[in-house]
Each structure stands twice: as C-alpha cells, then as structure tokens.
Design a protein around this motif. Structure first.
Motif, PDB file in Angstrom:
ATOM      1  N   VAL A   1       0.961  -1.160  -0.008  1.00 36.24           N
ATOM      2  CA  VAL A   1       0.043   0.034   0.004  1.00 36.24           C
ATOM      3  C   VAL A   1       0.978   1.279  -0.018  1.00 36.24           C
ATOM      4  O   VAL A   1       0.459   2.271  -0.726  1.00 36.24           O
ATOM      5  CB  VAL A   1      -0.965   0.057   1.147  1.00 36.24           C
ATOM      6  N   LEU A   2       2.091   1.291   0.579  1.00 34.33           N
ATOM      7  CA  LEU A   2       3.074   2.414   0.852  1.00 34.33           C
ATOM      8  C   LEU A   2       3.362   2.677  -0.594  1.00 34.33           C
ATOM      9  O   LEU A   2       3.402   3.976  -1.102  1.00 34.33           O
ATOM     10  CB  LEU A   2       3.941   2.145   1.746  1.00 34.33           C
ATOM     11  N   ALA A   3       3.876   1.602  -1.331  1.00 33.92           N
ATOM     12  CA  ALA A   3       4.320   1.981  -2.685  1.00 33.92           C
ATOM     13  C   ALA A   3       3.402   2.351  -3.589  1.00 33.92           C
ATOM     14  O   ALA A   3       3.703   3.416  -4.299  1.00 33.92           O
ATOM     15  CB  ALA A   3       4.971   0.713  -3.185  1.00 33.92           C
ATOM     16  N   THR A   4       2.388   2.003  -3.483  1.00 36.57           N
ATOM     17  CA  THR A   4       1.140   2.548  -4.425  1.00 36.57           C
ATOM     18  C   THR A   4       0.648   3.865  -4.033  1.00 36.57           C
ATOM     19  O   THR A   4       0.633   4.813  -4.952  1.00 36.57           O
ATOM     20  CB  THR A   4      -0.108   1.479  -4.352  1.00 36.57           C
ATOM     21  N   SER A   5       0.534   4.181  -2.713  1.00 40.84           N
ATOM     22  CA  SER A   5       0.149   5.465  -2.326  1.00 40.84           C
ATOM     23  C   SER A   5       1.162   6.578  -2.784  1.00 40.84           C
ATOM     24  O   SER A   5       0.895   7.479  -3.179  1.00 40.84           O
ATOM     25  CB  SER A   5      -0.033   5.354  -0.949  1.00 40.84           C
TER      26      SER A   5
ATOM     27  N   VAL B   1      -0.710   5.075 -12.496  1.00 45.14           N
ATOM     28  CA  VAL B   1      -0.124   3.880 -11.911  1.00 45.14           C
ATOM     29  C   VAL B   1      -0.581   2.619 -12.271  1.00 45.14           C
ATOM     30  O   VAL B   1      -1.801   2.480 -12.373  1.00 45.14           O
ATOM     31  CB  VAL B   1      -0.220   4.288 -10.136  1.00 45.14           C
ATOM     32  N   VAL B   2       0.294   1.932 -12.517  1.00 44.28           N
ATOM     33  CA  VAL B   2       0.005   0.438 -13.006  1.00 44.28           C
ATOM     34  C   VAL B   2       0.425  -0.472 -11.946  1.00 44.28           C
ATOM     35  O   VAL B   2       1.791  -0.507 -11.429  1.00 44.28           O
ATOM     36  CB  VAL B   2       0.542   0.055 -14.283  1.00 44.28           C
ATOM     37  N   THR B   3      -0.243  -1.422 -11.493  1.00 45.38           N
ATOM     38  CA  THR B   3       0.043  -2.425 -10.489  1.00 45.38           C
ATOM     39  C   THR B   3      -0.443  -3.672 -10.807  1.00 45.38           C
ATOM     40  O   THR B   3      -1.519  -3.908 -11.447  1.00 45.38           O
ATOM     41  CB  THR B   3      -1.016  -2.191  -9.129  1.00 45.38           C
ATOM     42  N   GLU B   4       0.634  -4.644 -10.935  1.00 43.50           N
ATOM     43  CA  GLU B   4       0.434  -5.918 -10.968  1.00 43.50           C
ATOM     44  C   GLU B   4      -0.142  -6.626  -9.914  1.00 43.50           C
ATOM     45  O   GLU B   4       0.507  -6.481  -8.650  1.00 43.50           O
ATOM     46  CB  GLU B   4       1.724  -6.687 -11.665  1.00 43.50           C
TER      47      GLU B   4
ATOM     48  N   ASN C   1      -7.338   0.305   1.386  1.00 48.28           N
ATOM     49  CA  ASN C   1      -6.621   0.932   2.078  1.00 48.28           C
ATOM     50  C   ASN C   1      -5.920   1.852   1.145  1.00 48.28           C
ATOM     51  O   ASN C   1      -4.872   2.297   1.551  1.00 48.28           O
ATOM     52  CB  ASN C   1      -5.644  -0.130   2.478  1.00 48.28           C
ATOM     53  N   LEU C   2      -6.247   1.947  -0.061  1.00 56.93           N
ATOM     54  CA  LEU C   2      -5.766   3.134  -0.970  1.00 56.93           C
ATOM     55  C   LEU C   2      -6.813   4.193  -1.034  1.00 56.93           C
ATOM     56  O   LEU C   2      -7.943   4.095  -0.800  1.00 56.93           O
ATOM     57  CB  LEU C   2      -5.617   2.501  -2.249  1.00 56.93           C
ATOM     58  N   PRO C   3      -6.002   5.409  -1.233  1.00 60.91           N
ATOM     59  CA  PRO C   3      -6.990   6.879  -1.383  1.00 60.91           C
ATOM     60  C   PRO C   3      -7.862   6.703  -2.874  1.00 60.91           C
ATOM     61  O   PRO C   3      -8.595   7.693  -2.691  1.00 60.91           O
ATOM     62  CB  PRO C   3      -5.997   7.823  -1.569  1.00 60.91           C
ATOM     63  N   THR C   4      -7.714   5.802  -3.618  1.00 62.08           N
ATOM     64  CA  THR C   4      -8.293   5.900  -4.762  1.00 62.08           C
ATOM     65  C   THR C   4      -8.577   4.285  -5.368  1.00 62.08           C
ATOM     66  O   THR C   4      -8.102   3.530  -4.499  1.00 62.08           O
ATOM     67  CB  THR C   4      -7.819   6.711  -5.952  1.00 62.08           C
ATOM     68  N   SER C   5      -9.507   4.091  -6.401  1.00 63.45           N
ATOM     69  CA  SER C   5      -9.542   2.677  -6.915  1.00 63.45           C
ATOM     70  C   SER C   5      -9.225   2.737  -8.237  1.00 63.45           C
ATOM     71  O   SER C   5      -9.175   3.546  -8.956  1.00 63.45           O
ATOM     72  CB  SER C   5     -11.189   2.367  -6.681  1.00 63.45           C
ATOM     73  N   PRO C   6      -9.021   1.557  -8.806  1.00 59.53           N
ATOM     74  CA  PRO C   6      -8.663   1.229 -10.323  1.00 59.53           C
ATOM     75  C   PRO C   6      -9.606   1.768 -11.033  1.00 59.53           C
ATOM     76  O   PRO C   6     -10.829   1.621 -10.980  1.00 59.53           O
ATOM     77  CB  PRO C   6      -8.293  -0.205 -10.324  1.00 59.53           C
ATOM     78  N   ASP C   7      -9.087   2.453 -12.264  1.00 64.79           N
ATOM     79  CA  ASP C   7      -9.977   2.692 -13.448  1.00 64.79           C
ATOM     80  C   ASP C   7     -10.190   1.641 -14.374  1.00 64.79           C
ATOM     81  O   ASP C   7     -11.127   1.726 -15.264  1.00 64.79           O
ATOM     82  CB  ASP C   7      -9.324   3.945 -13.955  1.00 64.79           C
ATOM     83  N   ALA C   8      -9.245   0.539 -14.407  1.00 69.14           N
ATOM     84  CA  ALA C   8      -9.204  -0.442 -15.276  1.00 69.14           C
ATOM     85  C   ALA C   8      -8.763  -1.670 -14.694  1.00 69.14           C
ATOM     86  O   ALA C   8      -7.737  -1.584 -13.975  1.00 69.14           O
ATOM     87  CB  ALA C   8      -8.897  -0.156 -16.649  1.00 69.14           C
TER      88      ALA C   8
END
Length: 158
Positions: free
Chosen positions: A60-64, A73-76, A95-102
């Motif tokens: 979560v820290l890396a993605t945030s 941001v692209v997350t595998e 636990n992230l401030p946003t959600s995926p768009d796709a």
C-alpha cells in the motif's frame, strides 16, 4: 521469531541480541525502491519486509507513493483473477486513497493451452482445440473481475 534450531525450538531476535541492528535494517526496508524498467520507465518495487508474497502485489505504501508522484499508476496484482486480483481488490484497494480505473487480464497462448487440457510437455506444439477450450477459463476470470464494477479487458499474447 526468525527461525528454528535443529531441535525445532524457536529462535528469537532477542536470543541473538541483535534487536537494535535489525530495527535499523527494517527501518530502511520499509521504504519502496525506485527502479527503472528496461524501457526506461520508473517503477516502485516494494514487497517487504511486511508485504504478503501471496498477494503477488506491492505494498500500500508503494502504491500510495506512486499515486502522489505520477499521473497514472499500474499495479500488477499477481497470479490470476481468482487469487492475486481478488486479494488486491478485497484487501489492498480498500486501504488506498483511490480505486482502479481499469483491470487488464493478460493471458498467454501457453496458459490457454494448459487450461484447455494440453499436457505440460506438449505446450510448445500447436493445439488449437486446447487454446479454444482454455478461453472458458479466461472468460471466467473476466466474469469474476466484472463483479467489482471496474472495466475489465483481456489481452492475449504468445
């Protein structure tokens, strides 16, 4: 606890009297690593020491951090829409401030053959019926992801 002795009793950090040194190492391990892909694209890699390898995705820290520094941001999310992606969406995403768009589901011809019943030692051989049969498994993964209300697409490649 960091391991076991030969008699199967646990070994703790305090037994080795290295609590301070280990804390110092873990302090820096908490930070994501900025790396560069072979295409020159910056990427954060952060899987430990507190990430769960079963999730197959970074922390979560890396993605945030990436969300604050980049336009996108692209997350595998890991292995399969029935394991990695669901853990990402059910555990990490809240636990992230946003959600995926796709959501992008990547499937190889080899994986389609294997899920279509081809023997592992025959995957290098052409087998159109196995590829066709494997699409049922891929369709199920897409169906599972669509339950989250996020656009899901599939991309097949060799």
């Amino acid at each position: 606890m960091i391991g076991y002795r030969f008699d199967r009793t646990p070994v703790y950090v305090r037994d080795l009297k290295v609590e301070g040194a280990l804390t110092l190492i873990l302090k820096d391990a908490l930070k994501p690593n900025l790396v560069q892909t072979v295409y020159g694209t910056p990427a954060f890699v952060h899987g430990g020491p507190f990430a769960n390898i079963a999730h197959g995705c970074n922390s979560v820290l890396a993605t945030s951090t990436a969300l604050r520094l980049a336009d996108y941001v692209v997350t595998e999310a890991g292995f399969g829409a029935d394991l990695g992606a669901e853990k990402f969406l059910d555990i990490k995403m809240p636990n992230l401030p946003t959600s995926p768009d796709a959501i992008v589901i990547v499937a190889t011809i080899r994986a389609l053959k294997m899920n279509g019943g081809a023997a592992k030692d025959k995957l290098a051989q052409e087998n159109v019926p196995a590829v066709e049969a494997g699409f049922a498994n891929l369709a199920r993964h897409v169906e599972n992801m669509r339950k989250y209300g996020i656009p899901a697409s599939q991309m097949s490649r060799n």
